[in-house]
Design an enzyme around this catalytic site. Structure first.
Site, PDB file in Angstrom:
ATOM      1  N   CYS A 199      -4.668  13.892  12.907  1.00 55.61           N
ATOM      2  CA  CYS A 199      -4.534  12.477  12.657  1.00 55.61           C
ATOM      3  C   CYS A 199      -4.379  11.654  14.065  1.00 55.61           C
ATOM      4  O   CYS A 199      -4.089  12.373  14.963  1.00 55.61           O
ATOM      5  CB  CYS A 199      -3.418  12.169  11.838  1.00 55.61           C
ATOM      6  SG  CYS A 199      -2.769  10.511  11.764  1.00 55.61           S
ATOM      7  N   ARG A 212      -8.472  -0.116   4.783  1.00 58.18           N
ATOM      8  CA  ARG A 212      -7.627   1.084   4.298  1.00 58.18           C
ATOM      9  C   ARG A 212      -6.553   0.300   3.946  1.00 58.18           C
ATOM     10  O   ARG A 212      -5.744   0.549   2.998  1.00 58.18           O
ATOM     11  CB  ARG A 212      -7.328   2.177   5.141  1.00 58.18           C
ATOM     12  CG  ARG A 212      -8.551   3.149   5.706  1.00 58.18           C
ATOM     13  CD  ARG A 212      -7.894   4.250   6.401  1.00 58.18           C
ATOM     14  NE  ARG A 212      -6.711   4.784   5.924  1.00 58.18           N
ATOM     15  CZ  ARG A 212      -5.945   5.661   6.164  1.00 58.18           C
ATOM     16  NH1 ARG A 212      -6.247   6.145   7.504  1.00 58.18           N
ATOM     17  NH2 ARG A 212      -5.034   6.273   5.766  1.00 58.18           N
ATOM     18  N   ASP A 242       5.084   0.666  12.118  1.00 60.62           N
ATOM     19  CA  ASP A 242       3.528   0.129  11.454  1.00 60.62           C
ATOM     20  C   ASP A 242       3.436  -1.411  11.933  1.00 60.62           C
ATOM     21  O   ASP A 242       2.575  -1.911  11.633  1.00 60.62           O
ATOM     22  CB  ASP A 242       3.597   0.201   9.947  1.00 60.62           C
ATOM     23  CG  ASP A 242       3.314   1.655   9.386  1.00 60.62           C
ATOM     24  OD1 ASP A 242       2.962   2.499  10.296  1.00 60.62           O
ATOM     25  OD2 ASP A 242       3.322   1.602   8.329  1.00 60.62           O
ATOM     26  N   LYS A 244       0.687  -1.020   0.106  1.00 59.28           N
ATOM     27  CA  LYS A 244       0.068  -0.080  -0.057  1.00 59.28           C
ATOM     28  C   LYS A 244       0.955   1.049   0.043  1.00 59.28           C
ATOM     29  O   LYS A 244       0.531   2.126  -0.804  1.00 59.28           O
ATOM     30  CB  LYS A 244      -1.105  -0.066   1.256  1.00 59.28           C
ATOM     31  CG  LYS A 244      -1.470   1.259   1.429  1.00 59.28           C
ATOM     32  CD  LYS A 244      -2.432   1.538   2.671  1.00 59.28           C
ATOM     33  CE  LYS A 244      -1.877   1.722   4.036  1.00 59.28           C
ATOM     34  NZ  LYS A 244      -1.430   2.952   4.230  1.00 59.28           N
ATOM     35  N   ASN A 245       1.902   1.194   0.869  1.00 51.94           N
ATOM     36  CA  ASN A 245       2.582   2.425   0.967  1.00 51.94           C
ATOM     37  C   ASN A 245       3.629   2.731  -0.215  1.00 51.94           C
ATOM     38  O   ASN A 245       4.356   3.853  -0.039  1.00 51.94           O
ATOM     39  CB  ASN A 245       3.312   2.670   2.380  1.00 51.94           C
ATOM     40  CG  ASN A 245       2.827   2.501   3.424  1.00 51.94           C
ATOM     41  OD1 ASN A 245       1.339   2.933   3.332  1.00 51.94           O
ATOM     42  ND2 ASN A 245       3.109   2.644   4.606  1.00 51.94           N
ATOM     43  N   ARG A 287       1.306  14.786  13.407  1.00 53.47           N
ATOM     44  CA  ARG A 287       1.970  14.594  12.032  1.00 53.47           C
ATOM     45  C   ARG A 287       1.762  15.826  10.855  1.00 53.47           C
ATOM     46  O   ARG A 287       1.067  15.965   9.978  1.00 53.47           O
ATOM     47  CB  ARG A 287       0.985  13.445  11.138  1.00 53.47           C
ATOM     48  CG  ARG A 287       1.213  12.130  11.793  1.00 53.47           C
ATOM     49  CD  ARG A 287       0.753  11.208  11.195  1.00 53.47           C
ATOM     50  NE  ARG A 287       1.113  10.282  10.263  1.00 53.47           N
ATOM     51  CZ  ARG A 287       0.793   9.259   9.686  1.00 53.47           C
ATOM     52  NH1 ARG A 287      -0.410   8.839   9.833  1.00 53.47           N
ATOM     53  NH2 ARG A 287       1.624   8.509   8.771  1.00 53.47           N
TER      54      ARG A 287
END
Ligand code: UD1
Length: 427
Positions: free
Chosen positions: A122, A404, A312, A22-23, A127
């Protein structure tokens, strides 16, 4: 809102195919704004964040077609921004996903101006995007903040510069790397982030004609050129999805083979888990995970930029440590306020004390199922791991966070024997 129900206590046994990262996909999609030609991405995961990015790019004038999933999984997506019809990224789209700010640099590099909403609050800390903005200013953009928007102008184009990042930022590195490809002259990015997703972006930009050296290091040198062309690029496997299923297998004392991924992307995790008593063996296209003994040992972990232990995968590791023997000190150095999963894990019987940026986890013999609330993407999946281990039933609310970043999570886990199901809205 959908919920997920898990009846815990079943060791996972089977095979899980890992999707594209995803990233990596999100910045790669924004790279399509750098060229009027078609950028074709392969191994694109079917995720809510990818759909959000598609909507944003379409709004800028891009034509996007997503093909069927290939037999190996992953979609082929063609992105064509022949004509940019809007240089504004509106609040409604940007607030859904922070990575949306990455359109700013490509738009200003290609069109000479751009207007992008500030992402706003967020769940995992403040952030800010100050590094993105100061870097673009160093590349010659004039930037004003007005009415909640970042307004950037570079009527004569961007120009190369030496940019020293005061702290490591994945997004700012990607952002300035893309912008620098079309700047006049040479750009040097110093103290750049080195995540594999950045390397993947750099390889795609090179395939589009960009001149970049130092790829994979913390010093990226870019010689700007007049224009980029189209290319076809295959996205790397998702190392966070890989790490998540590694920990789900280890937590349930199962044995799982992960395919379509790369063991060298998760070496930080493998080292830590070896100490905890998990055996991870590299295979041709992934890894096999199993426990060495009948229990896990508590191990300390500190999150750091790549190649350190990824933030993560912090929440998932905490879920794993809740039933280890002994204690584990987990320190979060990348984000402030990234322990929202702690009170939820505590509701399932975990013993965790937070002091500032560190959480002390004292292993307990067992977790018990409970209704819990997902707060962000990785926190949510840590509750899934806890639910798989817990005795009884766990119901996770606000599952949209999971959608997501995890494609077909329930299918992948239930194929390995987990008793997990999605309760559709109203069920
Ligand atoms: C990316 C990842 C995210 C991951 C994070 C760190 C994507 C789409 N998201 O997020 O999953 O958790 O890297 O590995 O790839 N910071 C500033 N000013 C800035 C930019 C960042 O102070 O202008 C701070 C952040 O608040 C944070 C730290 O720097 O404390 C690292 O953030 P960064 O690496 O930029 O994360 P993202 O790119 O947002």
């Amino acid at each position: 809102m959908d919920r997920i129900r898990i009846k815990g206590g079943v060791p996972l046994e089977g095979v899980i195919a890992i999707g594209g990262a995803k990233n990596a996909a999100l910045p790669l999609m924004t790279a399509s704004l750098l060229t009027p030609e078609t950028l074709t991405l392969e191994n694109v995961p079917d995720l809510a964040d990818v759909a959000t990015m598609s909507n944003l790019l379409v709004q800028h004038g891009a034509a996007i077609s997503m093909g069927e999933a290939s037999s190996a999984g992953g979609h082929r997506v063609e992105l064509s921004a022949a004509h940019i019809t809007s240089i504004t990224a509106p609040y409604d789209l940007v607030r859904k996903m922070r990575a949306s700010v990455l359109v700013l640099g490509p738009l200003v590099a290609r069109c000479g101006r751009a207007r992008v909403s500030l992402p706003g609050g967020c769940a995992i800390g403040t952030r800010p995007i100050d590094l993105h903005i100061s870097g673009l200013r160093q590349l010659g953009a004039e930037i004003e903040l007005a009415g909640g928007y970042v307004e950037a102008r570079a009527p004569k184009g961007l120009r190369g510069a030496e940019i020293l990042f005061p702290s490591v930022s994945v997004g700012a590195t990607e952002h300035l790397l893309m912008a620098a490809t079309l700047a006049k002259g040479e750009t040097l990015l110093v103290n750049a982030a080195r995540e594999p997703e950045i390397t993947d972006l750099a390889h795609c930009l090179v395939a589009m004609g960009a001149q970049i050296s130092g790829i994979g290091s913390d010093r990226l040198r870019v010689v700007g050129i007049e224009g980029l062309h189209g290319a076809t690029h295959r996205i790397i496997p998702d190392r966070i999805e890989t790490g998540t299923y590694i920990m789900a297998a280890a937590a349930t004392a199962g044995e799982v083979r992960l395919t379509h991924t790369r063991s060298d992307f998760v070496t930080g995790l493998v080292r830590v888990l070896a100490e905890a008593g998990v055996e991870i063996t590299a295979t041709e296209d992934g890894v096999v995970v199993r426990r060495r003994g009948d229990h896990l040992d508590g191990v300390d972990v500190m999150t750091e930029p790549y190649p350190g232990y990824p933030t993560d995968l912090q929440a998932q590791f905490m879920a794993l440590m809740t039933t280890a023997q002994g204690a584990s000190m987990i320190t979060e150095t990348v984000f402030e306020n990234r322990f929202m999963h702690v009170p939820e894990l505590a509701r399932m019987g975990a013993n965790i004390n937070v002091h500032g940026a560190s959480a002390m986890v004292r292993g307990v013999p067992r977790l018990t199922g409970a209704p819990v609330m997902a707060t962000d993407l990785r926190a949510s999946v840590s509750l899934v791991i806890a639910g798989l281990v817990a005795e009884g039933e766990t119901v996770i609310n606000r599952v949209y966070h999971l959608d997501r970043g995890y494609e077909r999570l329930e299918d992948k886990l239930s194929a390995c024997g987990a008793r997990i199901e999605r309760l559709r809205d109203g069920a």
